[in-house]
Design a protein around this motif. Structure first.
Motif, short mmCIF file in Angstrom:
data_model
loop_
_atom_site.label_atom_id
_atom_site.label_comp_id
_atom_site.label_asym_id
_atom_site.label_seq_id
_atom_site.Cartn_x
_atom_site.Cartn_y
_atom_site.Cartn_z
N LEU A 69 -1.41 4.73 5.37
CA LEU A 69 -2.26 3.47 5.73
C LEU A 69 -0.99 2.37 5.86
CD1 LEU A 69 -4.64 1.96 6.08
CD2 LEU A 69 -4.94 2.21 3.69
N VAL B 35 0.84 -1.25 -0.10
CA VAL B 35 0.02 0.04 0.26
C VAL B 35 0.91 1.45 0.06
CG1 VAL B 35 -1.62 1.22 1.32
CG2 VAL B 35 -1.99 -1.14 1.03
N TYR C 187 -8.97 4.78 -3.47
CA TYR C 187 -9.53 3.84 -2.48
C TYR C 187 -9.07 4.63 -0.99
CZ TYR C 187 -9.33 0.77 -6.20
OH TYR C 187 -9.72 0.14 -7.23
N SER C 188 -7.67 5.28 -1.15
CA SER C 188 -7.46 5.98 0.05
C SER C 188 -6.78 7.35 -0.21
CB SER C 188 -6.41 5.16 1.00
OG SER C 188 -5.91 5.83 1.94
N TRP D 37 -8.61 7.20 5.32
CA TRP D 37 -7.67 6.22 5.40
C TRP D 37 -8.06 5.00 4.60
CZ3 TRP D 37 -3.56 5.89 8.63
CH2 TRP D 37 -3.28 6.93 9.52
N LEU D 38 -9.39 4.72 4.63
CA LEU D 38 -9.65 3.52 3.63
C LEU D 38 -11.29 3.47 3.65
CD1 LEU D 38 -8.33 0.74 2.30
CD2 LEU D 38 -8.98 -0.54 4.17
N PRO E 168 -2.66 6.55 1.40
CA PRO E 168 -2.10 5.18 1.34
C PRO E 168 -0.68 5.01 2.04
CG PRO E 168 -2.13 6.14 -1.03
CD PRO E 168 -2.73 7.03 0.11
N ARG F 257 -12.24 8.17 1.00
CA ARG F 257 -12.14 8.25 2.44
C ARG F 257 -10.69 8.72 2.86
NH1 ARG F 257 -16.63 5.07 5.39
NH2 ARG F 257 -15.10 5.38 7.20
#
Length: 153
Positions: free
Chosen positions: A93, A52, A86-87, A152-153, A90, A150
């Motif tokens: 994350l 990630v 998606y994040s 974070w995820l 990342p 979002r």
């Protein structure tokens, strides 16, 4: 508290959290689980964390923008492709997943309890200032992105 904003490089923060997690693991008895479970979970979280975080770095490199989070004013483009669909963070994350891997490897519930503190610190002192800058620089384009993806995820 504004004095802490964008001051500690995230990699240094990860190292500090890892050190505290290790120290806590020395003081608190480990979880009563088979060691193999801790190792398997650690490998899964570490692999995911590296994948990630590297995906985030590579997306920034492809967009020719800075990966140094301490200087958001050097951001040259809004990256919303690849992992950034998606994040919004990342790399952070990925760091969180690496810390989770360490906690699993240490088999330490006390170390696991530090993960929410990492997220809170990052949200307040790293991500919020970055987001303010990105909103100022990219305006409605960034605002729309925040509604689609979002933090974070």
């Amino acid at each position: 508290m504004k004095a802490l904003e964008l001051k500690i490089p995230p990699l240094v923060l990860v190292a500090l959290f890892a050190l505290v997690m290790w120290l806590l693991a020395q003081l608190v008895p480990p979880l009563a689980l088979p060691a193999v479970w801790g190792l398997v979970l650690a490998c899964i979280f570490a692999g995911a964390g590296v994948a990630v975080a590297l995906s985030g770095v590579l997306a920034f490199r492809r967009a020719n923008t800075t990966v140094d989070p301490r200087v958001p004013q050097q951001t040259s483009s809004l990256v919303a492709r690849g992992i950034y669909r998606y994040s919004r963070n990342p790399m952070y994350l990925g760091f969180l997943l690496l810390l989770a891997a360490l906690a699993c490897y240490l088999m330490s519930a006390a170390a696991l309890l530090l993960l929410p503190l990492f997220v809170l610190y990052m949200n307040r002192f790293q991500i919020a200032p970055e987001e303010r800058h990105l909103l100022h620089k990219f305006g409605t384009k960034y605002q729309a992105y925040t509604h689609q993806v979002r933090r974070w995820l």
